[in-house]
Scaffold this motif. Structure first.
Motif, PDB file in Angstrom:
ATOM      1  N   ASP A 133     -63.794 185.233  84.943  1.00  0.00           N
ATOM      2  CA  ASP A 133     -64.226 185.114  83.553  1.00  0.00           C
ATOM      3  C   ASP A 133     -64.636 183.662  83.296  1.00  0.00           C
ATOM      4  OD1 ASP A 133     -62.033 183.520  82.816  1.00  0.00           O
ATOM      5  OD2 ASP A 133     -61.093 185.056  81.576  1.00  0.00           O
ATOM      6  N   GLU A 135     -63.328 181.113  82.042  1.00  0.00           N
ATOM      7  CA  GLU A 135     -62.323 180.082  82.300  1.00  0.00           C
ATOM      8  C   GLU A 135     -61.739 180.166  83.704  1.00  0.00           C
ATOM      9  OE1 GLU A 135     -59.346 179.632  79.327  1.00  0.00           O
ATOM     10  OE2 GLU A 135     -60.776 178.986  77.802  1.00  0.00           O
ATOM     11  N   ILE A 137     -60.328 182.914  85.186  1.00  0.00           N
ATOM     12  CA  ILE A 137     -59.340 183.970  85.403  1.00  0.00           C
ATOM     13  C   ILE A 137     -59.989 185.070  86.234  1.00  0.00           C
ATOM     14  CG2 ILE A 137     -57.919 185.750  84.294  1.00  0.00           C
ATOM     15  CD1 ILE A 137     -57.800 183.880  81.831  1.00  0.00           C
ATOM     16  N   VAL A 167     -55.478 181.463  77.879  1.00  0.00           N
ATOM     17  CA  VAL A 167     -56.848 180.977  77.714  1.00  0.00           C
ATOM     18  C   VAL A 167     -56.817 179.707  76.866  1.00  0.00           C
ATOM     19  CG1 VAL A 167     -57.739 183.347  77.817  1.00  0.00           C
ATOM     20  CG2 VAL A 167     -57.418 182.256  75.609  1.00  0.00           C
ATOM     21  N   HIS A 168     -57.890 178.954  76.944  1.00  0.00           N
ATOM     22  CA  HIS A 168     -57.966 177.679  76.222  1.00  0.00           C
ATOM     23  C   HIS A 168     -59.065 177.672  75.165  1.00  0.00           C
ATOM     24  CE1 HIS A 168     -55.175 176.160  79.231  1.00  0.00           C
ATOM     25  NE2 HIS A 168     -55.993 176.618  80.168  1.00  0.00           N
ATOM     26  N   ARG A 170     -61.165 180.261  72.956  1.00  0.00           N
ATOM     27  CA  ARG A 170     -61.350 181.649  72.509  1.00  0.00           C
ATOM     28  C   ARG A 170     -62.825 182.021  72.431  1.00  0.00           C
ATOM     29  NH1 ARG A 170     -59.510 183.746  66.460  1.00  0.00           N
ATOM     30  NH2 ARG A 170     -60.543 185.798  66.548  1.00  0.00           N
ATOM     31  N   GLU A 173     -64.337 182.582  75.914  1.00  0.00           N
ATOM     32  CA  GLU A 173     -63.888 183.835  76.509  1.00  0.00           C
ATOM     33  C   GLU A 173     -64.542 185.039  75.834  1.00  0.00           C
ATOM     34  OE1 GLU A 173     -62.778 182.958  79.366  1.00  0.00           O
ATOM     35  OE2 GLU A 173     -60.765 183.815  79.324  1.00  0.00           O
ATOM     36  N   TYR A 213     -55.411 187.354  74.454  1.00  0.00           N
ATOM     37  CA  TYR A 213     -55.559 185.940  74.762  1.00  0.00           C
ATOM     38  C   TYR A 213     -54.276 185.233  74.326  1.00  0.00           C
ATOM     39  CZ  TYR A 213     -60.752 186.528  74.506  1.00  0.00           C
ATOM     40  OH  TYR A 213     -62.062 186.905  74.662  1.00  0.00           O
ATOM     41  N   VAL A 215     -53.563 181.814  73.596  1.00  0.00           N
ATOM     42  CA  VAL A 215     -54.363 180.608  73.415  1.00  0.00           C
ATOM     43  C   VAL A 215     -53.459 179.375  73.352  1.00  0.00           C
ATOM     44  CG1 VAL A 215     -56.126 179.476  72.024  1.00  0.00           C
ATOM     45  CG2 VAL A 215     -56.023 181.984  72.107  1.00  0.00           C
TER      46      VAL A 215
END
Length: 307
Positions: A133, A135, A137, A167-168, A170, A173, A213, A215
């Motif tokens: 994805d 980021e 993942i 995740v960092h 949003r 993603e 997520y 975050v």
């Protein structure tokens, strides 16, 4: 000249329509397939997943070094040996079921997502492939085998209703999960009502399961990563489930942050939940299917899983 220009534009429009018509459609994404995690002690991991959670142990048709712990014929936790370079993270990948793995691979390729040359066929007849994805993942898409494996009904936990991943960004993603894959908003919230949401849930496009997520911008410990990278088991009645866990001596070593016995609590989403940890700290969140009242932060915008 004008008539030639009109004919050219008309021809271009027809060609454009033909290209659009032949663009691959996204196959259905129907549910969570699994969460893949690392274990430093295979014996302790087996005790947690089989004795405590009642999962069914089977060989891993994708990875001969791994083991699957099934909660239903199409949902499981994959446990892999801890690699030497794993660092603090105990999650390998998240995975979703699709009706057509090869079709999904072609669809993602058409959206400029880097994909392998073909889906891989497992020893059980399943088909799958992995992508990254935005980021980084690892996300796997699985077409379950036919026939499905024979897995006894789990009397407590028959449905993995969601997986959570750190995740960092949003918005970044969302360009993958929502814009390309078609995931749908479900709920969002956090520890404070007036702060940006820390938990953002979106359901798969063709079912009630969801991705959450988790975050954060913080530097995390292994324990914190294990809590955030998690899976959730849906239950219709928390009291009944907790009673069976207690009476079955299946809560040994399960304590909260204060060192006290882990007990069910009502989460910010107004659902009863119980947090259990595997021996490496990956969280198994037991969650009632329906909220008991109004959740914090946002309303639910899609239907809950029913079982």
């Amino acid at each position: 000249m004008k008539s030639l220009a009109v004919l050219f534009l008309a021809g271009a429009a027809i060609c454009g329509t033909a290209v659009a018509a032949t663009a691959p459609a996204r196959p259905p994404i129907t549910s969570v397939s699994h969460l893949s995690v690392y274990a430093s002690d295979a014996v302790k991991a087996e005790s947690f997943y089989v004795h405590d959670l009642g999962a069914v142990k089977r060989a891993d048709p994708e990875n001969a070094q791994g083991v699957r712990y099934y909660f239903s014929p199409i949902q499981f936790v994959e446990v892999l040996p801890l690699p030497a370079n794993a660092g603090l993270n105990r999650m390998d990948h998240i995975a979703f079921n699709t009706a057509d793995a090869e079709g999904m691979r072609k669809y993602l390729a058409s959206k400029k997502v880097q994909v392998p040359k073909a889906a891989t066929k497992g020893a059980d007849g399943s088909q799958s492939f992995q992508v990254k994805d935005p980021e980084g993942i690892t996300v796997e898409f699985v077409q379950p085998p036919s026939p499905l494996p024979s897995i006894p009904v789990n009397p407590l936990f028959g449905h993995i209703i969601h997986v959570g991943a750190i995740v960092h960004d949003r918005a970044l993603e969302d360009t993958f999960y929502r814009d390309i894959l078609g995931f749908r908003p479900y709920w969002y919230g956090g520890m404070k009502d007036d702060a940006p949401p820390s938990w953002v849930s979106q359901q798969v496009p063709d079912g009630p399961d969801w991705l959450e997520y988790m975050v954060t911008s913080n530097t995390l410990t292994q324990a914190q990563m294990g809590v955030l990278n998690h899976f959730a088991l849906g239950v219709p009645n928390m009291q009944a489930v907790y009673t069976k866990l207690w009476n079955g001596d299946r809560l040994q070593g399960q304590v909260d942050a204060r060192g006290q016995q882990a007990v069910p609590k009502i989460g910010r989403d107004a659902k009863w939940q119980l947090n259990l940890l595997d021996p490496d700290g990956t969280r198994a969140e037991v969650m009632e299917l329906h909220a008991i009242g109004k959740p914090c932060c946002s309303a639910f915008t899609a239907a809950d899983p029913e079982k």
